[in-house]
Structures are given as C-alpha cells and as structure tokens.
Design a protein around this motif. Structure first.
Motif, short mmCIF file in Angstrom:
data_model
loop_
_atom_site.label_atom_id
_atom_site.label_comp_id
_atom_site.label_asym_id
_atom_site.label_seq_id
_atom_site.Cartn_x
_atom_site.Cartn_y
_atom_site.Cartn_z
N CYS A 48 0.87 -1.18 0.00
CA CYS A 48 0.00 0.00 0.00
C CYS A 48 0.91 1.23 0.00
O CYS A 48 2.13 1.10 0.10
CB CYS A 48 -0.94 0.00 1.22
N ASP A 49 0.33 2.41 -0.14
CA ASP A 49 1.12 3.64 -0.10
C ASP A 49 1.60 3.89 1.32
O ASP A 49 0.80 3.89 2.26
CB ASP A 49 0.28 4.83 -0.58
N LEU A 50 2.90 4.13 1.47
CA LEU A 50 3.51 4.16 2.79
C LEU A 50 4.41 5.37 2.99
O LEU A 50 4.95 5.93 2.04
CB LEU A 50 4.37 2.91 3.00
N VAL A 51 4.58 5.74 4.26
CA VAL A 51 5.71 6.54 4.70
C VAL A 51 6.69 5.57 5.35
O VAL A 51 6.31 4.81 6.25
CB VAL A 51 5.30 7.61 5.74
N ILE A 52 7.92 5.57 4.88
CA ILE A 52 8.97 4.73 5.44
C ILE A 52 9.95 5.62 6.18
O ILE A 52 10.33 6.70 5.70
CB ILE A 52 9.71 3.96 4.33
N ALA A 53 10.39 5.17 7.34
CA ALA A 53 11.48 5.83 8.06
C ALA A 53 12.53 4.78 8.38
O ALA A 53 12.21 3.66 8.77
CB ALA A 53 10.97 6.49 9.34
N MET A 54 13.80 5.16 8.19
CA MET A 54 14.91 4.24 8.41
C MET A 54 16.06 4.96 9.08
O MET A 54 16.21 6.17 8.97
CB MET A 54 15.40 3.65 7.07
N THR A 55 16.90 4.18 9.76
CA THR A 55 18.09 4.73 10.40
C THR A 55 19.33 3.93 10.02
O THR A 55 19.24 2.81 9.52
CB THR A 55 17.96 4.70 11.93
#
Length: 212
Positions: free
Chosen positions: A166-173
């Motif tokens: 689905c359409d997402l906001v991804i956050a990564m470190t």
C-alpha cells in the motif's frame, strides 16, 4: 533512486504501492531500524506483534509479510541475502545509552532520528512503535528467554528487498547503538524502484538463506 543514510542518522520518504525498497549494508555489520506508516492515515503503522503472530516465528525472511496494527499487509520481503532480521528490541534512545551504556551525555539514538525524520509527516514521538530491525542479530536462549545482541551477519553489500503493499511513509536509520553494529558506526544505503531488482529476480530459490 539510491540514497545513503549517514552513520547515527535517519531519513523518511514515501513508498508507493507496488514499488520496491532495497536496503543495503555497504560496509557490513550495520543495522537499520525500519518503520512503515500508511501514507494517508498514519494511525496505521507497522506492528511487531501482528507480524510475529501471523508468521509464527521471530526471525523473518523472504516471503514473509510485515503487517500493520490493523492486520493489513504493509511490506513483503521479496529478497534477502542475510536471513536474520527481527522485531526483538525497540529503537535505541537517550535512555538506552544512559541505562545500558552508562553514558552521561547520551546520544538521542534511533528514536531521536526517527522522531526528526517523521516530524514533517505529523507523526509524534509517542506514535513510534517497535521497528523492524533490518540485519540485526539477536540470539534468544530458548530455555531461559535471555537475549544477547551479537554482531550482524550481514557482509559488505548484503541486501534485503521489500515490496510495498500500500502507499507508505517509510522511516529508516543507520543504527546508533554499539551492541547492534559491533561498536563501529556505519552508513546504510537504500534504493527505491518501480520494478523488482534484478538480483531478486535472478536469484535461485535454493540459494536463499535459511534462518537457523
């Protein structure tokens, strides 16, 4: 699109349904905390409990789905060089470094980096759940339940690929905790593409890493 997350920092970006996200460990033995939120309703977000429950195991790899708190698939793992990733531990924070490492002036950790990266999307610190710990190597004693953080099994250039459901906001470190990356802070690379990466398409199924 290929991007680099500098050591001890984080980024957030949009990933559309059907797109592919490849996370790369360029130097080896580094962890990335990964979060996902539904783009148009960020009250729906990645759930460690739902995902582990439906997979019936703690360590996830190719073919596994990462579910939301509403039991909807968010990401599917479609390729994996390493085979060891988990939801065991929460993002490191100031308190992590104070309590575990005894730091008097602690770094804000992955928690702080995720807060900064997600702020433009209106996501508050208290809405940051347990992240999917890409490349993290946590040993679990099956008898006592004791956990021990070991150096990641990822080698330079190892990858894991996801497809958005689905359409997402991804956050990564690029993780800030020394136990997680063998006490050497390194970057994390990632790529977003509209087509499945060639290495995923061409890799024979029998070569995929089995989870021990």
């Amino acid at each position: 699109m290929k991007c680099r997350i500098s050591p001890r920092s984080g980024q957030a970006f949009e990933l559309r349904a059907g797109q592919f996200l490849t996370v790369i460990d360029p130097e080896g033995e580094q962890v990335s905390d990964l979060l996902a939120y539904r783009l148009y309703d960020t009250q729906e977000y990645i759930s460690s409990g739902r995902t582990i429950d439906y997979a019936s195991r703690m360590f996830l790899t190719t073919g596994d789905l990462l579910y939301s708190n509403r039991s909807n698939p968010m990401l599917e793992i479609v390729g994996d060089d390493v085979g060891r990733h988990d939801f065991t531990l929460t993002p490191c924070s100031c308190d992590t470094f104070r309590i575990i490492y005894g730091d008097q002036t602690p770094h804000h950790g992955c928690q702080g980096n995720l807060e900064q990266a997600l702020a433009p999307y209106g996501i508050a610190p208290d809405h940051i759940p347990i992240a999917f710990n890409v490349f993290m190597h946590v040993h679990v004693n099956s008898e006592t339940g004791e956990i021990k953080v070991l150096p990641p099994k990822s080698k330079p250039g190892d990858r894991i690929a996801f497809q958005a459901k689905c359409d997402l906001v991804i956050a990564m470190t690029a993780c800030s905790a020394g136990q997680s990356n063998n006490f050497r802070y390194k970057p994390i690379d990632f790529e977003v593409s509209d087509v499945c990466p060639d290495w995923v398409q061409k890799k024979p199924a029998e070569e995929l890493v089995e989870v021990a």
